[in-house]
Structure formats: structure tokens, C-alpha cells
Design a protein around this motif. Structure first.
Motif, short mmCIF file in Angstrom:
data_model
loop_
_atom_site.label_atom_id
_atom_site.label_comp_id
_atom_site.label_asym_id
_atom_site.label_seq_id
_atom_site.Cartn_x
_atom_site.Cartn_y
_atom_site.Cartn_z
N TRP A 1 0.86 -1.20 -0.13
CA TRP A 1 -0.08 0.18 0.05
C TRP A 1 0.80 1.11 0.07
CZ3 TRP A 1 -0.43 4.20 3.28
CH2 TRP A 1 -1.82 4.99 3.18
N GLU B 1 1.04 4.22 -2.78
CA GLU B 1 0.83 5.56 -2.69
C GLU B 1 2.01 6.61 -2.83
OE1 GLU B 1 -1.80 7.43 -1.20
OE2 GLU B 1 -2.69 5.37 -1.68
N ALA B 2 3.21 5.88 -2.54
CA ALA B 2 4.51 6.77 -2.70
C ALA B 2 4.83 6.90 -4.35
CB ALA B 2 5.48 6.20 -2.19
N SER C 1 2.26 9.57 -5.86
CA SER C 1 2.46 11.15 -5.64
C SER C 1 3.51 11.38 -6.57
CB SER C 1 2.84 11.32 -4.20
OG SER C 1 4.16 10.91 -3.89
N ALA D 1 6.22 12.96 -5.51
CA ALA D 1 7.37 13.55 -4.68
C ALA D 1 8.74 12.86 -5.19
CB ALA D 1 6.62 13.49 -3.35
N ARG E 1 -7.29 14.22 3.16
CA ARG E 1 -6.85 12.92 2.93
C ARG E 1 -5.97 12.44 4.25
NH1 ARG E 1 -4.83 10.80 -2.14
NH2 ARG E 1 -5.31 9.17 -0.66
N GLU F 1 -6.79 8.44 6.07
CA GLU F 1 -5.80 7.63 6.69
C GLU F 1 -5.84 7.11 7.99
OE1 GLU F 1 -4.10 6.58 4.31
OE2 GLU F 1 -4.21 8.13 2.72
N LEU G 1 3.14 13.53 1.03
CA LEU G 1 3.28 12.30 1.36
C LEU G 1 3.81 11.74 2.68
CD1 LEU G 1 3.09 9.56 -0.28
CD2 LEU G 1 5.67 9.93 -0.78
N ARG H 1 1.14 12.01 4.99
CA ARG H 1 -0.11 10.94 4.90
C ARG H 1 0.48 9.46 5.31
NH1 ARG H 1 -1.10 11.54 -0.52
NH2 ARG H 1 -1.16 9.20 -0.52
#
Lengths: 283, 534
Positions: free
Chosen positions: A130, A134-135, A138, A140, B308, B312, B359, B362
């Protein structure tokens, strides 16, 4: 301009190129990542695909450190494609206990600056997947490495497909490091197996730079192959001390050991080089 | 606010079948005799009172139910009610053992006036099973006195502003919260009501009975300030929403949080600040409060990012947070805020450092801030301590490093490349085993490099070795015995096996102790593998 515009533009360009019958056009913002070794780069049609997922596994359980080193080397090259690029390394608690946790000062010889490294310790492998998704999504980071203990059964075709889509959306490269080679099919672009090989002595008689045997087990855009490489810690490409010799091109399942060592030197920042400039040969 | 029958209410709430007819009393041991500590209304109607010995009560009314006193549970219940009263005002103070002080100075208009607030509070608490009596006045002392002492009806007594003197006059002296022996002494002197003291000259009273008496009187009259100590920290910004029909669905809660985030960000923008620590408080219809917190590494002002973060957070605690009958109020507050200057982002989609901060926030909200770390070097030689895992949210400097222009970042990377090429720096392994694992080693020379080692049930033959690198343990961090440092230095070797495995082994000499625990003079070497090189 919305945040998803560059990826959309790239996809449109590719679609147009396909319609017109040309070769695939490389997005200048996300160039292919060359490993710096001509033979391997030819197999990869120029380099590792950006914005996608690649898998790395050790040949035996004792080669895990070598596989981690290879992953670290790739992550370091990725981090240098963008100024200020950061890398995330995801580890489950079990993996850290069994094979050792990532040690900051040990990343420096591979070219990754510790100030640009983030380490995430997750409780379960599904959390690792997960977090990787998510990383990747993004925009980033430049690279995400996730370690899955045992054979990473959770990363099957659907899971890796999700990771691949997330990588495409975010423009990041994902490296999935399994602790054991797994027979599961996966949607990754390339699949590597790394084995440690005895290296050569350096000029004082001590341990030289590490040597690995890289097997490209699955390659979506080319043939497989097997090479023995040496990872020079901090030599620039032009100044490496390697010997050049004829390399046997291998196709299919016939493997031939490439005898001389090819060096995987630290690549200069790709932002300095315009796409398509002739690359200096290493070794 | 006085919770009149707190101990018996606590027991009655827990009982499944409320027995209103049977009186209930709570006893506690006072001076080695069990005495009545609290009673409910039915027991009071029988004529019982506090302080009666249990034997007498049993003799008079054998059918009375008796329970032991539990002050800790009473205190917890009082704190839970105080937390729930947070929905009316953030300034809630405890008044043990069974009272609460609420400062509703600026909040009354939100509920339609002070009387409406009081009635709403009393109604809700009564519905939850408490017997409550409210007193409303300008000062806490007057409110306390008016709530506790006085007639049974009405349940809420309001003292008009600046009318404390008239309200306090007929009340007994115990309402001023002074010691019982002073009250007894004053009663002996014939002073039973507050009006008696108010009329007298102050100096002889102070000399005879102490200054506490006069101070409490001044506080009750408003001549001196008495602050309420709030239990929870006061938030800087608050946005809340009340529901006449309680909501319980997960999606509704998240949608509410999204709307509250919009309101909160509008407030933050007006002051030019960003939130660092956010809290969502979900007030259940039956009195329980769930609080969820999420932090941000950098000041945050984007409602979507706040939303967001809480997606989480709620995903993690979804099982523990049971809505019960539903939430009738949801509040989003910014507990910590910092100035945030608006910045002009570039025209291209290169907003990487904001995406990186988001990020990090989160992932920290999902797994906890301690799990996402940056390895920062520490000034020590001991390898396992040489790296400090600092939570990534607490290291904004590394993110601010990326704020530099691309040229600066490139030159900084080039400088770090030069640093990396320092070949004199000792090499460290890529993976570090914690704790180091012991191995069996065979070597030719006792102090030399190993020739063969057995690790995890496999024999590795060493092909080449480098070392030793001696790392001494920090003598200033260890406790010393009478005969030298307890931990001897380690000699590290980098070895490569015939198959290519590269490991970092070290030898440590350990003192040999005999059965009595004393050290003999000899040492034995022990070998460990500490890390693996690529």
C-alpha cells in the motif's frame, strides 16, 4: 496545467507515434535510465524504462545483500536524474530482523546521499504494498524500493499491475525487492536476479569493489541475458579502470559468461546531458 | 455544575435493569468502621444521610443494597463527563469529587442564550442518567455555592449579573469551600450564614480564622479573580457542525470533515497561518467522545490535504471507533498553528517539495510518525548508534533543502559527490543486523582475520579479508567496575567468502567470570557478524 498533464502528454505522443508507425518516443522529462554498461543497455533498448516497475530478487538467500546493493545503485542513479530527488525505502519489520535493516552510512558508496533517503518500517507486507503504491502515485519521489520478505506472495499479477499503473501516473520508478525469487507472474517491466560473485583484489591486496552476476530473467522489450558486473563505488564513467573485450551477446536461454568486468560507475547528473548525446563507454 | 449523586449514578448506569425502588448506598471505611459515603434519592427519602455507620443502616433497613466506594472510577467518570462538556466550551475545569466548572463567557450565544445552554446541558445529562444541578453566576465561587446549597427545585439556578451579594447572603458558610473545622469554629461563634460575615469588619476575622476565609469570600463576590484551569489545551481554531439527527456512516463522517476543513482553512487564511496539529473530535449521542489527531510536518492550509490525512487516520482506527447511536457533533480544531506565507508556485507542475511534505504527512498519519524516518548521522563511532532514526515529519530541513533553486541543488549534489569519493573514509555495510549474531570462527592467528566462519548453519570459507578496524566502546557512556571498562573494544573485519558473500565480522574479547561472578584475569574472544556488504 493540471498535475497529470505531463503524463497525459507523453501518452498522447506515444499514441500518435504508434499510429504514424514510428518508434516509441521518449519523454524528455523522463528519460530511460541507462545502467552505464553498453551490453546491458543494448538489451534494454537504451536503459531501464522510466515510470514503471522493476523487480529484483537474489539468486539464493545469501545473495540478499548483493541484491540490495543493486537496488541501491539503481535508486542512486534515479535520484540523480532530478535535482533534490528523494528515495523511499520500505521495509517490513520481519525483513529488517531477518536480513538486517538498511544502514545509512552504507548507502554512501553507492552514490545515494543519506539526506535524501526516507526509510519506512511497516508492520505487514500488505502495508508495504500500500505504501509503495501511495508513494509511487505522488510525484514527490524519484524512486521507491519496497522489500517483501519470503517470496512476496502478495505481489502477484494484480498487485504488480496496480503498482505499475501508480508508477506511470506519478512518474516514479518502483523497484520491488523480493527476498526470494518467486515464480509468480508479475506485470513488472524487467526482472533481475542478482548473485554475489567473488571480486578482485584492489591495489593494496584488500577487497576490491563488489562484483555481482546479474541475470535479466524477464525483459518486456528485449532479450534476456546474464552478465558479471563490478560496481565501482565512486569512479566516474570516464575514469573507470576496466578492461574492454568482446562481449558475447546472449539471446534466449543460452548463457555465456562475459569474462571481463564491466563497471557500473556513478552516472553524472543526466540533467546536464541532452537526450541522445553519445554516452562514454565504461570498460 | 454539581453531579449530585455521582457514585450511585455510576453504578446505576451500569446496571442493566434499573431498580428504582431498592435504595442503593455506597460505603467506605472511615476510621475502621464502614460508613455511608453516598446515597441515591430513594435512600435519602428513607432518612439516611452521609456518615451513618453501616451497622445502623442495616439494622434499620435490611433491604438496602450496599456497594463499595471506588474513587478512581468516580474520578474517571467525572473526567469523561468533563470531556463531553467540551462541546459547550473549551474551558472546563474539574471540581472534585463530583463537580465541574464551565466558563461559558463567550459561548452562550451559540446555544441561544445562557438559559438555553443550561437547559440543554441539564436535559442531556439527565438523559444520560445523571442527577445534576446547575448554578450560573458571574464567579465560580458564587456558582458553586448556588448549585450546592439551596432548595431542591429548580434544577438550575441563575444569578443575575452583579447580584452575587444578594444571592450569597442567605446561604450557609459551608458553601464558600472552606475547611470544615473553620466552619465549626464560626458556628460556635454564632456565624452561620454568609450574610453574617459580609457585615463584619474583616481584620478580626482574618486574625482569628485565617485569610483563606476572606479570600474565598472575595472570590465568590468577584472582588478577586479565580481562574478555571482547563483540562484540555485550548485550540487556536475551531470549526464544528452539529447534527439534530446523529450520523454514523463512515462516508458521512468523512464528508463532514471535508466541509469543516474548508471552513477551517478559510479561518487560517485570514490570519496567514497554517495548521501543524489537527484534531477531529467526534461526540457520540450517548456521551462518549472520540478524538483523532493528525500532524503535519509543515504548516498546512489545503483542505483537500487535511481531508486525506484524516482518511488515513480513520482507516487505522476504524475498528476501535464505534459510532454507537451516532455522532451528533463533529468538531475540527487546529491545536497548533504556525505562520505560513503564501508562495507562488511555478507554472509547470513542479511542485515536488509540497507533494513530498504531503506524502510524508500521509504516511505518518497512517503508520505513525515513528515509522517513517530519516537516518541522520550522529557523532559516535559505535556503529549501531552512529545513525539516529529521526521521524521524517520532524526534519523539515531536508525538505527545505529541496526548496533551493535547481542550480543550488545540483551544485550541492556535486559537492556531496566529491565527499562520497573520499576513499579514506571507512566503508560501512549496507545492511546492519540488530543485534549482531554470533558465529563460530576458525582463524590462523588468534588476533587475525578469520579463515572460516559458520553462520546460520552454513560454513563460509574466507577468500579475502580486510582489517582489523578497532572501534572502542565509549568509555564515557559505560559504567565502570572496579577493574576497568566492562566492555572491551571490537576489532572489525571485512571478509569476502568464496561465493562472494561479503560480511562485516567483529571480534570482541569478553571477560571470563567464575561462578561467584568475579572476573578472572583472562578474556575469551567471541565473534559476531554485524552487517552485510553488497
Amino acid at each position: 496545467m493540471t498535475a497529470g498533464a505531463p503524463a497525459t502528454l507523453h501518452r498522447l505522443r506515444q499514441a500518435v507515434a504508434r499510429i504514424e508507425g514510428q518508434q516509441m518516443v521518449v519523454d524528455p522529462a523522463h528519460p530511460l535510465l541507462p545502467l552505464g554498461i553498453a551490453a546491458i543497455d543494448r538489451h534494454l533498448q537504451g536503459g531501464l524504462m522510466p515510470m514503471s516497475l522493476h523487480e529484483i530478487a537474489p539468486a539464493t538467500a545469501w545473495d540478499l545483500a548483493a541484491a540490495s546493493g543493486f537496488a541501491m545503485r539503481l535508486a542512486a542513479s534515479l535520484a540523480q536524474t532530478r535535482p533534490g530527488g528523494e528515495t523511499l525505502w520500505v521495509q517490513t519489520g520481519f525483513a529488517a530482523q531477518e536480513a538486517g535493516g538498511l544502514y545509512g552510512p552504507g548507502c554512501e558508496p553507492f552514490g545515494l546521499s543519506v539526506a535524501r533517503l526516507l526509510i519506512l518500517a511497516v508492520p505487514r507486507p500488505i502495508d508495504a504494498l500500500w505504501a509503495m503504491e501511495e508513494a509511487l502515485r505522488s510525484r514527490a519521489l524519484t524512486g521507491v524500493v519496497a522489500e517483501l520478505p519470503n517470496d512476496g506472495r502478495l505481489a502477484d499479477l494484480t498487485a504488480t499491475r496496480r503498482l505499475l499503473l501508480a508508477a506511470r501516473e506519478g512518474g516514479t520508478v518502483g523497484l520491488l525487492l523480493r527476498h526470494r525469487a518467486s515464480p509468480l507472474t508479475s506485470a513488472a517491466d524487467t526482472r533481475w536476479q542478482v548473485a554475489a560473485a567473488p571480486g578482485e583484489a584492489d591495489r593494496f591486496g584488500g577487497l576490491g569493489p563488489p562484483a555481482w552476476v546479474l541475470s535479466l530473467v524477464k525483459n518486456r522489450r528485449g532479450a534476456t541475458g546474464r552478465w558479471r558486473v563490478v560496481c565501482n563505488p565512486a569512479a566516474s564513467i570516464s575514469g573507470s579502470a576496466g578492461r574492454s573485450a568482446a562481449i558475447h551477446r546472449v539471446t534466449g536461454d543460452r548463457h555465456a559468461f562475459a569474462v571481463p568486468a564491466l563497471s557500473l560507475g556513478v552516472a553524472a547528473a543526466a540533467a546536464d546531458r541532452p537526450a541522445g548525446a553519445p554516452r562514454a563507454r565504461a570498460g | 455544575m454539581w453531579l449530585r449523586r455521582l457514585p450511585t449514578d455510576r453504578l446505576a448506569r451500569r446496571a442493566r435493569a434499573p431498580d428504582d425502588d431498592v435504595p442503593l448506598i455506597v460505603v467506605e471505611p472511615v476510621k475502621s468502621a464502614l460508613r455511608v459515603a453516598a446515597l441515591d434519592d430513594a435512600a435519602a427519602a428513607l432518612g439516611l444521610s452521609r456518615g451513618l455507620p453501616l451497622a445502623d443502616v442495616r439494622a434499620m433497613y435490611p433491604a438496602v443494597r450496599v456497594r463499595e466506594a471506588d474513587h478512581a472510577a468516580d474520578r474517571q467518570l467525572l473526567e469523561a463527563v468533563a470531556d463531553w462538556c467540551d462541546r459547550y466550551t473549551p474551558l472546563v475545569g474539574l471540581d472534585p469529587p463530583d463537580g465541574l466548572l464551565l466558563d461559558i463567557a463567550g459561548c452562550a450565544h451559540l446555544f441561544g442564550g445562557e438559559e438555553a445552554l443550561g437547559r440543554d446541558l441539564a436535559a442531556r445529562l439527565t438523559r444520560q442518567g445523571f442527577h445534576v444541578r446547575l448554578g450560573l453566576a458571574d464567579t465560580p465561587g458564587c456558582a458553586f455555592a448556588v448549585a450546592r446549597c439551596g432548595e431542591a427545585r429548580p434544577e438550575m439556578r441563575m444569578v443575575p449579573p452583579r447580584a452575587q451579594r444578594d444571592a450569597l447572603a442567605p446561604l450557609p458558610l459551608a458553601a464558600l469551600r472552606i475547611e470544615a473545622d473553620i466552619v465549626a469554629a464560626l458556628a460556635q461563634a454564632g456565624l452561620k450564614r454568609i450574610a453574617d460575615i459580609m457585615a463584619r469588619p474583616r481584620a478580626p476575622l482574618a486574625a482569628r480564622y485565617g485569610t483563606a476565609l476572606l479570600r474565598q469570600l472575595d472570590r465568590a463576590l468577584g472582588l478577586e479573580d479565580e481562574p478555571i484551569v482547563p483540562r484540555l489545551p485550548l485550540p487556536s481554531y475551531v470549526a464544528e457542525r452539529r447534527f439534530p439527527d446523529p450520523i454514523g456512516r463512515h462516508d458521512d463522517v468523512l464528508a463532514t470533515i471535508a466541509q469543516l476543513a474548508q471552513d477551517l482553512c478559510a479561518m487560517l487564511e485570514r490570519r496567514g497561518e497554517g495548521a501543524r496539529l489537527l484534531q477531529v473530535a467526534l461526540y457520540r449521542a450517548d456521551g462518549k467522545v472520540h478524538r483523532l489527531e493528525a500532524g503535519a510536518g509543515e504548516p498546512l492550509r489545503d483542505p483537500r490535504q487535511m481531508h486525506r490525512l484524516f482518511i488515513e487516520r480513520i482507516a487505522v482506527v476504524a475498528d476501535a471507533c464505534d459510532p454507537g447511536f451516532g455522532y451528533d457533533m463533529v468538531r475540527l480544531s487546529a491545536l497548533m498553528a504556525e505562520p505560513l506565507m503564501p508562495e507562488q508556485s511555478g507554472l509547470d507542475a513542479g511542485d515536488d517539495r509540497a507533494a513530498l511534505a504531503h506524502l510524508i504527512d500521509r504516511l505518518s498519519a497512517r503508520f505513525g510518525a515513528q515509522r517513517l524516518t530519516r537516518p541522520l548521522p550522529r557523532d559516535t563511532h559505535v556503529p549501531e548508534r552512529a545513525v539516529a532514526a529521526v521521524p521524517a515529519q520532524a526534519v523539515p530541513d531536508a525538505v527545505r533543502l529541496a526548496r533551493t533553486t535547481p542550480e543550488d541543488a545540483r551544485s550541492e549534489d556535486a559537492r556531496s559527490e566529491w565527499r562520497l569519493q573520499d576513499s579514506l573514509a571507512p566503508l560501512r555495510p549496507l545492511r546492519l543486523l540488530a543485534p549482531p549474531e554470533q558465529v563460530e570462527v576458525i582463524n590462523e592467528v588468534p588476533d587475525g582475520a578469520p579463515a572460516r566462519f559458520t553462520w546460520r548453519k552454513r560454513v563460509h570459507h574466507v577468500r579475502a579479508a580486510e582489517g582489523p578496524e578497532r572501534i572502542a566502546m565509549e568509555w564515557w557512556n559505560m559504567e565502570w567496575g572496579s577493574d576497568g571498562p566492562p566492555v572491551l573494544p571490537r576489532d572489525y573485519f571485512r571478509v569476502e567468502s568464496r561465493e562472494g558473500l561479503r560480511a562485516w565480522l567483529f571480534r570482541q574479547d569478553v571477560h571470563v567470570t567464575d561462578e561467584a561472578g568475579n572476573r578472572t584475569g583472562t578474556t575469551l574472544p567471541r565473534w559476531f557478524v554485524h552487517g552485510l556488504f553488497a
